[in-house]
Design an enzyme around this catalytic site. Sequence first.
Site, short mmCIF file in Angstrom:
data_model
loop_
_atom_site.label_atom_id
_atom_site.label_comp_id
_atom_site.label_asym_id
_atom_site.label_seq_id
_atom_site.Cartn_x
_atom_site.Cartn_y
_atom_site.Cartn_z
N GLY A 35 0.82 -0.98 0.53
CA GLY A 35 -0.13 -0.12 0.08
C GLY A 35 1.00 0.78 0.55
O GLY A 35 0.62 2.40 -0.23
N ILE A 36 1.91 0.95 0.40
CA ILE A 36 2.86 2.35 0.66
C ILE A 36 3.60 1.92 -0.26
O ILE A 36 4.48 3.53 -1.19
CB ILE A 36 3.48 2.34 2.52
CG1 ILE A 36 3.05 2.78 3.33
CG2 ILE A 36 5.06 3.42 2.06
CD1 ILE A 36 3.36 2.18 4.42
N ASP A 159 5.18 12.69 10.15
CA ASP A 159 4.47 13.42 11.32
C ASP A 159 4.64 14.53 10.79
O ASP A 159 4.00 15.58 12.00
CB ASP A 159 5.59 12.64 13.31
CG ASP A 159 4.82 11.28 12.86
OD1 ASP A 159 3.91 11.02 12.71
OD2 ASP A 159 6.64 10.73 13.68
N HIS A 186 8.08 7.73 16.59
CA HIS A 186 7.07 7.95 15.98
C HIS A 186 5.88 6.42 16.45
O HIS A 186 5.83 5.96 15.28
CB HIS A 186 7.69 7.11 14.97
CG HIS A 186 6.96 7.25 13.73
ND1 HIS A 186 6.01 8.20 12.52
CD2 HIS A 186 7.03 6.33 12.41
CE1 HIS A 186 5.52 8.21 11.61
NE2 HIS A 186 5.70 6.33 11.48
P1 NAD Z 1 1.41 -3.90 2.78
O1 NAD Z 1 0.52 -5.17 3.29
O2 NAD Z 1 0.37 -2.86 1.53
O3 NAD Z 1 2.59 -3.24 2.00
C1 NAD Z 1 3.93 -4.61 2.49
C2 NAD Z 1 4.31 -4.95 1.05
O4 NAD Z 1 5.57 -5.70 2.27
C3 NAD Z 1 3.57 -6.58 1.05
O5 NAD Z 1 3.11 -6.20 -0.44
C4 NAD Z 1 4.49 -7.82 1.11
O6 NAD Z 1 4.34 -9.14 0.33
C5 NAD Z 1 5.46 -6.61 1.59
N1 NAD Z 1 7.07 -7.43 2.35
C6 NAD Z 1 6.72 -8.05 2.95
N2 NAD Z 1 7.71 -9.03 3.55
C7 NAD Z 1 8.44 -8.42 2.45
C8 NAD Z 1 10.56 -9.39 2.12
N3 NAD Z 1 10.59 -9.98 3.80
N4 NAD Z 1 10.66 -8.22 1.72
C9 NAD Z 1 9.98 -7.78 0.48
N5 NAD Z 1 8.86 -7.53 0.36
C10 NAD Z 1 7.32 -7.84 1.95
O7 NAD Z 1 1.26 -2.53 4.00
P2 NAD Z 1 1.94 -1.14 4.39
O8 NAD Z 1 0.20 -0.09 4.49
O9 NAD Z 1 1.99 -0.92 2.89
O10 NAD Z 1 2.71 -1.16 5.56
C11 NAD Z 1 4.02 -1.47 5.17
C12 NAD Z 1 4.54 -1.43 6.61
O11 NAD Z 1 4.43 0.21 6.82
C13 NAD Z 1 3.86 -1.73 8.03
O12 NAD Z 1 4.28 -2.33 9.23
C14 NAD Z 1 3.18 -0.38 8.40
O13 NAD Z 1 2.91 -1.06 9.44
C15 NAD Z 1 4.08 0.26 7.96
N6 NAD Z 1 3.80 1.93 8.24
C16 NAD Z 1 3.99 3.23 8.79
C17 NAD Z 1 4.00 3.88 8.67
C18 NAD Z 1 4.42 4.81 8.74
O14 NAD Z 1 4.26 6.73 9.19
N7 NAD Z 1 5.83 5.22 9.93
C19 NAD Z 1 2.49 4.57 7.72
C20 NAD Z 1 1.34 3.42 7.69
C21 NAD Z 1 2.04 2.28 7.75
#
Ligand code: NAD
Length: 324
Positions: A35-36, A159, A186
């Site tokens: 998603g990110i 943030d 964070h």
């Molecule tokens: P998501 O599930 O949509 O995407 C995560 C991706 O990571 C998936 O496509 C998955 O296949 C991939 N992945 C998992 N293990 C992997 C590996 N070993 N190697 C390569 N790819 C791998 O999740 P998202 O919404 O994109 O969020 C990702 C992370 O960021 C989560 O941990 C979430 O909590 C965090 N996040 C952080 C913030 C922030 O402000 N820092 C904000 C939102 C989300």
Amino acid sequence: MSSALARPARAALRRSFSTSAQNSAKVAVLGASGGIGQPLALLLKNSPLVSGLTLYNIAHTPGVAADPSHIETRAHCLKGCNVVVIPAGVPRKPGMTRDDLFNTNACIVATLSVACAQHCPEAIIISSPVNSTIPITTEVFKKHEIYNPSKIFGVTTLDIVRANTFIGVLKGLDPARVNVPVIGGHAGKTLIPLISQCTAQVDLPQDQLTAITGQIQEAGAEVVKAKAGAPLATLSMAYAGAQFVFSLVDAMNGKEGVVECSFIKFPEADCAYFSTPLLLGKKGIEKNLGIGKISSFGEKMIAEAIPELKASIKKGEEFVRNVK
Ligand code: NAD
């Protein structure tokens, strides 16, 4: 933090869409079909600052690169990189804290950090989420004897983006002209917006200051709740991650006065990792600008944040020590 230093960093993202600057940053995104990761890859692919873009994921791997590779910009999807962004992980569902997913995300970050240590030890590493994961990346790099404290960053830019937006709305200002340093960590109470150091200067009575500080600290949880199980803060996080990458690449290319807040190892502080404004340079952190003049409200928030931060840091460090 001085406003003269902060302003160029805030302008970096906008400029990256509008100039034809020719530089050669090779950036990898690990978790690029998430998603990110997807919107982040799009923003990076669209930037003239990025000449090489390498996209990795454990699922949907061929499509991860095939889709953006059709975009008519010069960034080719290829191997070799000097900046690695890690938005891989499992996001929270409503009612969950980041700690509920600690083991899952710790394993993912540790695995990817080992891969970086083995394949691109000279790269600058940027990771999200951060309070426990930056200590994990640091400990992995120490184990591999390639640790360089100037090159590992926890992205807390979302943030700052949120604080700028909320203050802009509250005071009727253009959010792009507001810059609130956010220090500490964070997550929830560990992230500390320094509204007393905001540029443009804003004066808020204590009740409004307390309310907007809480709004910034709980903004992530608000998105989780509002999206009700759908992917959480993905677009704003991708925007914030891209902004940090562009600032870093600008500084690597020799631009002076680029400042961003980031969660880094900070031996002088009471806890070993802390986010502060950093002057970025050709090799990562040029200078830690410190937390500056703090109000009594800021001091109180720091005191409240430190126990939780220390616990998260310890959890990350112990996770790596216990991995065989
Ligand atoms: P998501 O599930 O949509 O995407 C995560 C991706 O990571 C998936 O496509 C998955 O296949 C991939 N992945 C998992 N293990 C992997 C590996 N070993 N190697 C390569 N790819 C791998 O999740 P998202 O919404 O994109 O969020 C990702 C992370 O960021 C989560 O941990 C979430 O909590 C965090 N996040 C952080 C913030 C922030 O402000 N820092 C904000 C939102 C989300």
